[in-house]
Design an enzyme around this catalytic site. Structure first.
Site: not given
Ligand code: MIC
Ligand code: SF4
Length: 750
Positions: A100, A165
């Protein structure tokens, strides 16, 4: 051995969990000598050993056995590269990977998805083949955002899961203890070891009144964030209860739990009730709802908790939903909160841009059927008067199932009719995967989103973009007015041709009356014959790199370290290891280390960019420390923010305080997270200090670790620090990393 991983959680798994509740809860109730909250029941049912597990909240470390693991593509690469080093034939716990994060938003869903499949082919193929080989379920790009897919397919009341995540707690909306972790924690569980974490504290949020009008679930969590701030939930499970709960839909509850990550909460939780059952049934999980009904007493707190909450919770907050207004938070931090009615005055006072340059609906937080329904309702009111958006409006559906259903029910068409662009079912602009053509870097502008994070540079890489966060319906209303300084709840909006329209509060179904349309299936089951699968990583790949173990500690105090940087103020994981274009290198530790600390506000100028300085130190065999302020490492679960320092010679991070996931990630990778015993000592660290870290030979839980700062002027400061490492975590440091220890223990086992 567990059943092969499928596209949903099998009933047998849920029933096995429910079968454990009566005895485990009875044991724990007797040990506690009092009634229990729902969170405590779930933890008891998942304790590695309920008779001995630590119960002291905020003090003991405890071993739990989660039911599932979920990983998204940007974190799964590093997690699975580590799992490969552990030397196991397959995962021990049902696990899924979701693609995603790597889809860039540019022109629209189909074209963007095709580009992503092409550009990321190597990474997707790696994830697909590793998944096939190790018994992991794989969700293809386009199938949706991890947390929405988990909510629709895998979450169940009373369950426990971990996910790589930080927004994994989304599943708390359906009554699951769902915790965001770094990849190394996931590796432990996939390898069959327990998940070890500190027993969470408990914060109770009592909801009274009824959600209505413009106010939505999002506004509840924005208000909570305003009260608790970005650190207020650290180390705690936030439990929602009270008469107001029933006015919030299951997906609305997921929104609230999702954004609990922004207050640092370990996770958030809603009790199981009739609305949860309706959601399970609507998502074709009738038999799980029936099983939950049979176990219902265990899927909520004991009655005493509702009547006397302060006896059970470390802190209780009351929120009356009746007077709650829609809120907008930001810029730059999710706890800068005010109701929409206070916005116009604040825009004027703070000199924020008055126009909205882009409006964005979606993300794992707010992309449910109900969210899009409410947004579409606002759009229909405008379309009926011939109005179109005055700011570009971008919409990312949360999952293929939501997309197919909102398309069938005409909701997408409602949004398109006012000028919205529909993007792929993915994170997109929420994580900086947004090829924005309308604004130049350095151009000050304001955007409104229904996302959850708004740190500088987060969405479009531009530090001068001010991001504000509200509900999807708020975002659409602001796209229609094009103004940040208009209270659309009380004032009419004005169209380009001068037409005025007073928007009415949106009304929409929380669940599709015709049921969900599953859309195109995106699930790929693991291989029947794992030995037939080879996992290929090209030697010259710039996106994937096999890992080599970090060296073990040599048993001596650390001496002669340099100070790489000292962060001033907020230093989130987006500052330490930014996403956006860098997501490209999430499977390549050497290459991604090129972004180390580039977003940090450093206390002093350096002659070279920090990643180069770190590399020079490493090449010269010099180890270093870095210094952080409050809540260092807030935000994401990305363990790259801990691995990059480790790989380039960072041995300790010394901060005023840490965010939970990041502190755990540092420990896992063999970096010492130390907090100043006296926060004022932060000021003593200077750019040209040479530092010794002493007390390591006697390192034990609670032991003293001292920084000796040798200043360039010949003076010395001795700075006491604290650490929170348990025996086991100290063993990780000694071994070089938790993974090294795991591999040693694994080798000894077989
Ligand atoms: C985010 O919302 O910062 C992410 C990208 O989903 C991260 C995970 C990541 O850095 O891959 C998260 O929230 O853990
Ligand atoms: Fe994706 Fe993180 Fe954004 Fe949620 S908060 S949509 S998991 S990048």
């Amino acid at each position: 051995m567990t059943e092969p991983v499928g596209p949903t959680t099998p009933l047998s798994l849920v029933e096995d969990v429910y079968a454990r509740f009566p005895e485990r809860v009875a044991t724990t109730r007797a040990r506690l000598g009092r009634p229990m909250t729902f969170a405590e029941k779930i933890l008891a049912a998942h304790a590695d050993d309920a008779t001995t597990v630590g119960l002291a909240r905020g003090v003991d470390y405890a071993d739990y056995r989660p039911d599932r693991v979920a990983m998204q593509d940007a974190t799964a690469q590093m997690a699975l590269l580590q799992f490969m080093l552990a030397g196991l034939p397959r995962v021990a716990v049902p696990t899924t990977v979701h693609c995603d994060h790597l889809i860039q938003a540019h022109v629209g869903a189909d074209a963007d998805l095709r580009v992503a499949q092409d550009v990321n082919a190597e990474v997707y193929e790696f994830l697909r083949s590793v998944s096939a080989k190790y018994g992991i379920g794989f969700w293809k790009p386009g199938s949706g955002i991890i947390h929405q897919v988990v909510l629709e397919q895998y979450a169940f009341p009373g369950g426990m899961m971990i996910g790589t995540d930080s927004h994994t707690p989304n599943a708390g909306g359906l009554g699951m203890v769902a915790i965001g972790v770094g990849g190394a924690d996931a590796v432990d569980v996939m390898a069959g070891w327990p998940f070890n974490t500190r027993v969470p504290k408990l914060i109770g949020v009592r909801l009274t009144g009824t959600l209505s009008g413009w106010t939505s679930a999002k506004d509840v969590i924005l208000a909570v964030a305003g009260i608790l701030t970005v650190k207020g939930g650290t180390g705690a499970i936030v439990e929602y209860f009270g008469p107001g709960v029933s006015s919030i839909s299951a997906t609305g509850r997921a929104t609230i739990c999702n954004m609990g990550a922004e207050i640092g909460a370990t996770c958030s939780l809603f009790p199981y009730d009739e609305r949860s059952a309706r959601y399970l049934k609507a998502t074709r999980r009738e038999e799980i709802a029936d099983a939950a009904d049979r176990c219902a007493d265990f899927l909520r707190s004991d009655p005493e908790v509702d009547t006397d909450p302060s006896r059970f919770y470390d802190r209780v907050i009351e929120i009356d939903l009746d007077p709650l207004e829609p809120h907008l938070v930001g810029p730059h931090t999710p706890d800068l909160d005010r109701p929409i009615s206070a916005l116009p005055a604040e825009v004027a006072r703070e000199g924020y841009p008055t126009e909205v340059s882009s409006a964005l609906v979606g993300s794992c937080t707010n992309s449910s059927y109900e969210d899009i329904g409410r947004a579409a309702n606002v759009a229909r009111q405008a379309a009926a008067r011939g109005l179109r958006v005055r700011s570009p409006l971008l919409v990312t559906p949360g999952s293929e199932q939501v997309r197919a259903t909102i398309e069938r029910d005409g909701l997408l068409a409602d949004l398109e009719a006012i000028g919205a662009t529909v993007l792929a079912n993915a994170c997109g602009p929420c994580i900086g995967q947004w090829q924005r053509d309308d604004i130049q870097p350095g151009q000050r502008n304001a955007i409104v989103t229904s996302f959850n994070r708004n740190f500088p540079r987060r969405n479009d890489g531009n530090a001068d973009t001010l991001a504000f966060i509200g509900s999807p319906e708020t975002v659409v209303a602001m796209a229609l007015s094009g103004r940040l300084d208009l209270d659309f709840v009380h004032e009419p909006i004005t169209a380009e041709d001068g037409t005025q329209l007073k928007l009415e509060p949106p009304v929409a179904d929380d669940l599709p009356s015709r049921g969900y349309d599953a859309g195109r299936s995106g699930f790929v089951a693991p291989a029947d014959d794992p030995s037939s699968v080879t996992v290929a990583v090209a030697r010259d790949s710039e996106r994937l790199e096999l890992l080599t173990p970090f060296p073990a500690w040599d048993g001596k105090d650390l001496t002669g370290l340099r100070v790489l940087m000292k962060a001033v103020g907020k230093c989130t994981t987006d500052h330490i290891s930014p996403a956006g274009p860098w997501l490209r290198y999430r499977g390549h530790l050497t290459n991604i280390s090129g972004n180390l600390f580039i977003g940090v506000d450093n206390a002093w100028p350096t002659e070279k960019p920090l990643p180069e300085l770190a590399r020079d130190f490493k090449d010269a065999g010099i180890q270093w420390i870095a210094v952080g302020d409050e809540n260092y490492g807030e935000g994401s679960s990305r363990e790259h923010a801990a691995m990059e320092p480790r790989a380039t010679g960072g041995r300790a991070i010394v901060a005023r305080s840490f965010a939970r996931i990041h502190e755990a990630n540092l420990k896992k990778q063999g970096v010492l997270p130390l907090t100043f015993a006296d926060p004022a000592d932060y000021d003593k660290v200077r750019a040209d200090d040479v530092v010794d870290v002493t007390g390591l030979t006697a390192l034990a839980p609670g032991s003293a670790v001292t920084l000796v700062l040798h200043h360039a002027d010949g003076t010395t400061d001795s700075v006491p620090t604290r650490h929170t490492m348990s025996e086991e975590q100290i063993a990780w440091f000694r071994a070089g990393s938790a993974l090294n220890l795991l591999a040693q223990q694994q080798a000894a086992r077989s």
